[in-house]
Design an enzyme around this catalytic site. Structure first.
Site, short mmCIF file in Angstrom:
data_model
loop_
_atom_site.label_atom_id
_atom_site.label_comp_id
_atom_site.label_asym_id
_atom_site.label_seq_id
_atom_site.Cartn_x
_atom_site.Cartn_y
_atom_site.Cartn_z
N CYS A 153 -32.72 52.39 -40.82
CA CYS A 153 -33.49 52.83 -39.65
C CYS A 153 -34.85 52.14 -39.62
O CYS A 153 -35.40 51.87 -38.56
CB CYS A 153 -33.67 54.34 -39.66
SG CYS A 153 -32.15 55.25 -39.37
N CYS A 169 -42.77 36.26 -40.38
CA CYS A 169 -41.88 37.31 -39.88
C CYS A 169 -42.44 38.65 -40.37
O CYS A 169 -43.60 38.72 -40.74
CB CYS A 169 -40.44 37.09 -40.36
SG CYS A 169 -40.25 37.23 -42.14
#
Lengths: 534, 108
Positions: free
Chosen positions: A267, A487
């Protein structure tokens, strides 16, 4: 003087009579209180209002109740009131409520699934609820983990949930297991429960929980959720001994091999919407109640055909039920010749982490191809004053997070080329490729006006590019300047650098191409503490 | 797609994140030749390779197939049934079939 004496005597006499009357009232009240206290836990209905009359005793005698002091009803008076709205449902009724009361349910994981599941099971009057979780409440849990509140951040999830549940229903028993489940501690925890809810968030736990449920003969209600979707399975239902093909399939029957670790999305990485995981947790509570009140395994169609319920917030229809296979004849756990046993669990010979694998952080670049966030910050400081049309003048910074994350926050002057686009397949057919550029989001820069101009140019350039859409774009944007890639955590950036080099973007070594170590997480830790953490 | 007598039309769906490998679209209309180059009716096995070669918009094939099979953790559903109930990869595709690929979720 005589008059004074008479008055005082009369007053004292009056007070003594009042005092006597008060003492009599007190005595009566105390007697009633003792009688009521004796009768209270069993008193089934209120006959008070001043002592027991003979006629009431007679009626009770006729009704077969020996004494009003003893409870004549299977549930406590307050239970009829508390559970009244579900008691009058034919599916529940008195027997169902008694079953709920006499059942113990173990909820493994007190997060997005476990919170709503626990609340509804406590509300429904499940007699004993056990909670297993070794985590503490974090701020990023609160949007979906509905039992935890802002002031509970930092508290054990089990304690936080128990606090809430006790105020919701103080009449049932809660058992706290403030630990992460492992093959050694799990059997002793599981033994004490009738039914198990898997509300965990990783494959290793899911296999362990399923194995134990088969070995200890418990039905398992398993759910999961990610992004906008959820899945629900009822396993080992009916719970039969390994080798008995009439038992329901286990997790291993449905998924004999675990998914490769690098395909498992959490999640935290993929995101999840509160109501999506909430729906799945509520459904787990519902299925648990159905299993508990259905002793004959007849009510639930589950016993006929094992099924998997798929929920997708944007699906049409949003719910779909899939027919699953029955027990796998050669299942490692529930077949006649299982390789999983309680002995193999306790000896530690079954390593679930190893079985499911661990996605290691990428480590594919050499140190010369990487800079620390601080080193990059120094580069940026020297060029910040000379941002040219929104971009740094002497290098290019490419952020490979997906667009939605880039739009949340980004380093000034960075250009967004989502990792999914970097992984787009090479197309030799120009028409196909053009289509793909039009339908997918084209590379974009920081959403300021200067950058948008760059964006426009890029798309135009792409139409003539037959190989990878981003190669031509980078050639144009970067000319021969060094290329930095960033990133979120510093994994995708490494893969990207490798791909850039394979595409010849390092100009046979003339141009430096590398990434920023630890990504934007490192940037926040070492350079810009105000950079949003999400 | 054009309806010709030599093709079989079906609906292919992706769920559990797999749709991200296929242009972020959950539902696709696919038309396959009725007979594979081997001269046999097309099967799920053929479909999987076809999807990889023609429909997938991501070069990371290993997120969908492993060792020429659908990778572990993906359920293949034929008309809302586990493909294990229908003959798995050898199932012969029928007109208007609904084939769904579901990646298991693990979050909670």
């Amino acid at each position: 003087m005589d008059q004074t004496i008479r008055n005082l005597r009369e007053q004292i006499s009056l007070c003594e009579r009042q005092l006597h009357a008060l003492k009599v009232q007190l005595n009566n009240a105390e007697e009633r209180a003792i009688l009521e206290a004796q009768a209270k836990p069993e008193m089934s209905f209120d006959l008070s209002g001043g002592g027991q009359d003979a006629w009431q005793m007679e009626i009770l005698g006729v009704l077969g109740h020996e004494s009003p002091r003893k409870n004549a009803w299977p549930l406590m008076p307050q239970e009829y009131k508390r559970y009244g709205r579900q008691l009058i449902l034919p599916e529940i009724g008195l027997n169902g409520q008694l079953r709920l009361k006499n059942t113990s349910v173990l909820i493994v994981g007190v997060g997005g699934l476990g919170c709503p599941a626990a609340a509804y099971l406590a509300g429904a009057g499940v007699g004993t609820i056990g909670l297993v979780d070794g985590d503490i409440v974090e701020e990023s849990n609160l949007h979906r983990q509905t039992l935890h509140t802002t002031e509970k951040v930092g508290m054990s999830k089990v304690d936080s949930a128990t606090f809430y549940l006790k105020s919701l229903n103080p009449t049932i028993k809660y058992v706290s297991h403030r630990t992460h489940l492992n093959p050694q501690n799990a059997p002793d925890i599981f033994r004490h429960y009738d039914l198990v809810l898997d509300c965990t968030d990783n494959p290793a736990s899911r296999y362990l929980i399923s194995d134990l449920c088969v070995l200890l003969g418990k039905t398992l209600v398993s759910a999961s959720a990610l992004r906008m979707e959820g899945q629900l399975l009822i396993l080992n239902y009916p719970p039969r001994a390994p080798g008995d093909s009439s038992g329901g399939p286990c997790y291993r029957c449905v998924f004999p091999k675990p998914p490769p670790a690098e395909t498992v999305v959490t999640c935290g990485e993929g995101g999840v919407l509160g109501p999506v995981v909430g729906v799945m947790g509520v459904l787990q509570a519902l299925e648990a109640i159905k299993v508990i009140v259905d002793d004959s395994h007849l009510l639930s169609s589950q016993s006929e055909t094992p099924s998997l319920l798929l929920f997708s917030a944007y699906g049409t229809p949003p719910f779909r039920s899939i027919r699953l296979r029955s027990r796998r004849p050669r299942c490692a756990c529930c077949s006649e010749q299982p390789s999983v046993s309680l002995a193999s669990l306790s000896s530690g010979s079954l390593d679930y982490q190893l079985f499911c694998g661990i996605a290691n952080p990428a480590n594919i670049l050499n140190p010369r191809e990487r800079v620390s966030p601080r080193e990059y910050a120094k580069t940026l400081v020297t060029t910040r004053s000379v941002l040219d049309r929104g971009l740094p003048k002497d290098h290019v910074l490419i952020d490979v997070r997906e667009r939605v994350q880039f739009d949340l926050c980004s380093i000034e002057g960075s250009i967004n080329i989502p990792f999914s686009q970097i992984n787009a397949p090479v197309r030799s057919n120009p028409s196909t490729r053009e289509q793909s550029v039009a339908s997918s989001s084209s590379p974009s820069t920081n959403p300021d006006q200067n950058a948008m101009e760059v964006d426009g140019k890029v798309s135009e350039g792409q139409r003539n590019e037959l190989v990878m859409p981003w190669v031509h774009f980078i050639h144009k944007a970067a000319l021969e300047k060094p290329i930095y890639v960033v990133c979120r955590f510093g994994n995708d950036s490494q893969v990207t650098v490798k791909k850039f080099k394979e595409a010849g973007l390092d100009l046979s070594g003339r141009r430096w191409v590398g990434d920023i170590k630890n990504g934007l997480r490192g940037w926040r830790t070492h350079v810009d503490k105000d950079f949003p953490e999400y | 797609m054009a309806d010709t007598g030599d093709n079989v039309h079906l609906t292919v769906e992706f769920s559990g994140g797999l749709e991200m490998l296929f242009s972020n679209r959950r539902k696709h209309s696919v038309s396959l030749p009725k007979i594979s180059p081997k001269g046999t009716p097309v099967t799920i096995d053929f479909l999987v390779k076809y999807l990889c070669d023609h429909l997938m918009k991501d070069s990371r094939k290993d997120l969908f197939i492993m060792e020429d099979n659908v990778r572990p953790g993906i359920l293949v559903l034929i008309n809302d049934s586990d493909w294990e109930l229908e003959g798995e990869a050898d199932y012969e595709i029928q007109p208007n079939d609904n084939i769904m690929f579901v990646s298991t979720l693990h979050g909670g």
